[in-house]
Scaffold this motif. Sequence first.
Motif, short mmCIF file in Angstrom:
data_model
loop_
_atom_site.label_atom_id
_atom_site.label_comp_id
_atom_site.label_asym_id
_atom_site.label_seq_id
_atom_site.Cartn_x
_atom_site.Cartn_y
_atom_site.Cartn_z
N ASN A 1 27.42 -11.49 -7.90
CA ASN A 1 27.42 -12.69 -8.75
C ASN A 1 26.74 -12.48 -10.10
O ASN A 1 26.26 -13.45 -10.70
CB ASN A 1 26.76 -13.88 -8.03
N GLY A 2 26.70 -11.26 -10.59
CA GLY A 2 26.16 -10.99 -11.92
C GLY A 2 24.65 -10.87 -12.01
O GLY A 2 24.10 -10.77 -13.10
N PHE A 3 23.97 -10.92 -10.88
CA PHE A 3 22.52 -10.80 -10.87
C PHE A 3 22.08 -9.33 -10.90
O PHE A 3 22.78 -8.47 -10.40
CB PHE A 3 21.93 -11.48 -9.63
N GLU A 4 20.93 -9.11 -11.46
CA GLU A 4 20.32 -7.79 -11.42
C GLU A 4 18.81 -7.94 -11.38
O GLU A 4 18.26 -9.00 -11.71
CB GLU A 4 20.75 -6.91 -12.58
N ALA A 5 18.14 -6.86 -10.97
CA ALA A 5 16.68 -6.88 -10.90
C ALA A 5 16.17 -5.49 -11.25
O ALA A 5 16.84 -4.49 -10.98
CB ALA A 5 16.20 -7.29 -9.51
N SER B 1 0.82 -1.22 0.00
CA SER B 1 0.00 0.00 0.00
C SER B 1 0.85 1.26 0.00
O SER B 1 0.34 2.36 -0.18
CB SER B 1 -0.93 -0.01 1.21
N VAL B 2 2.14 1.10 0.22
CA VAL B 2 3.06 2.23 0.22
C VAL B 2 4.28 1.84 -0.62
O VAL B 2 4.47 0.67 -0.91
CB VAL B 2 3.49 2.61 1.65
N PRO B 3 5.08 2.83 -1.02
CA PRO B 3 6.28 2.48 -1.80
C PRO B 3 7.12 1.45 -1.07
O PRO B 3 7.46 1.62 0.10
CB PRO B 3 7.00 3.82 -1.92
N PRO B 4 7.45 0.38 -1.76
CA PRO B 4 8.14 -0.72 -1.08
C PRO B 4 9.66 -0.63 -1.15
O PRO B 4 10.21 0.06 -1.98
CB PRO B 4 7.67 -1.93 -1.88
N TYR B 5 10.29 -1.35 -0.26
CA TYR B 5 11.69 -1.68 -0.37
C TYR B 5 11.73 -3.17 -0.73
O TYR B 5 11.04 -3.97 -0.10
CB TYR B 5 12.42 -1.42 0.94
N LEU B 6 12.51 -3.53 -1.73
CA LEU B 6 12.49 -4.89 -2.25
C LEU B 6 13.88 -5.51 -2.21
O LEU B 6 14.88 -4.82 -2.42
CB LEU B 6 11.95 -4.89 -3.68
N PHE B 7 13.90 -6.81 -1.99
CA PHE B 7 15.16 -7.52 -1.80
C PHE B 7 15.10 -8.88 -2.49
O PHE B 7 14.02 -9.48 -2.63
CB PHE B 7 15.41 -7.78 -0.30
N TRP B 8 16.27 -9.34 -2.90
CA TRP B 8 16.44 -10.73 -3.30
C TRP B 8 17.54 -11.32 -2.42
O TRP B 8 18.62 -10.74 -2.27
CB TRP B 8 16.84 -10.86 -4.77
N TYR B 9 17.22 -12.50 -1.87
CA TYR B 9 18.19 -13.25 -1.08
C TYR B 9 18.42 -14.60 -1.76
O TYR B 9 17.52 -15.15 -2.41
CB TYR B 9 17.66 -13.51 0.34
N HIS C 1 11.58 -8.68 -10.87
CA HIS C 1 12.13 -9.95 -11.35
C HIS C 1 13.65 -9.95 -11.31
O HIS C 1 14.30 -8.94 -11.61
CB HIS C 1 11.67 -10.22 -12.78
N LEU C 2 14.21 -11.10 -11.01
CA LEU C 2 15.66 -11.28 -10.91
C LEU C 2 16.18 -11.94 -12.18
O LEU C 2 15.59 -12.92 -12.65
CB LEU C 2 15.99 -12.16 -9.70
N THR C 3 17.25 -11.40 -12.74
CA THR C 3 17.82 -11.97 -13.96
C THR C 3 19.32 -12.10 -13.87
O THR C 3 19.98 -11.41 -13.08
CB THR C 3 17.47 -11.11 -15.19
N LYS C 4 19.83 -13.01 -14.69
CA LYS C 4 21.26 -13.16 -14.89
C LYS C 4 21.45 -13.64 -16.32
O LYS C 4 20.79 -14.59 -16.73
CB LYS C 4 21.88 -14.14 -13.89
#
Lengths: 114, 113
Positions: free
Chosen positions: A61-65, A28-36, A75-78
Amino acid sequence: AQSVTQLGSHVSVSEGALVLLRCNYSSSVPPYLFWYVQYPNQGLQLLLKYTSAATLVKGINGFEAEFKKSETSFHLTKPSAHMSDAAEYFCAVSVDSGYSTLTFGKGTMLLVSP
Amino acid sequence: GAGVSQSPSNKVTEKGKDVELRCDPISGHTALYWYRQSLGQGLEFLIYFQGNSAPDKSGLPSDRFSAERTGGSVSTLTIQRTQQEDSAVYLCASSEGTSYEQYFGPGTRLTVT
């Protein structure tokens, strides 16, 4: 309240192929997002995070989102998978700037075949 | 420097017994979190400590679960009268408080037989 949906409990790719792990959030508010990432029998390691700066976030490790507000996605990509990328990946969201309890998705297991 | 450590790494207990799980956060980190990772369920927030403030217990699934943090450092998660559905990996994390980056320990795998 916030939530995270990870599409696909398992994703299989060949070594050298593009990796795409999907994450959609609800907030409902601007989020903070993470990939683990979680390797077998280990704790979670932060890959990358979005905190309202650049929408394309580069991690380890070459990942980006890419944060796409219109699609509520992160979405997470490599570009090219390595055997060592085989692990479980978790997307998470936090909306509280005072402290940060994370809401996690159910995880996506990435399988990499030779 | 040393990361977050948890002990024991594995715990097998009989249904109805009490268990204590320990977490040693990174030195200087004021925030400490407990999560539960169940098969097919992802990670579930349990409880959060920040400095000397009252903990956020909103994620504890029942009154059989409790946690304390002594001296602003080590934390113990206690599960009383364990049930089979308590079987899971319990993860601890710590952070610098206002920072969003949480550093996770390797977890304690609890099996209730």
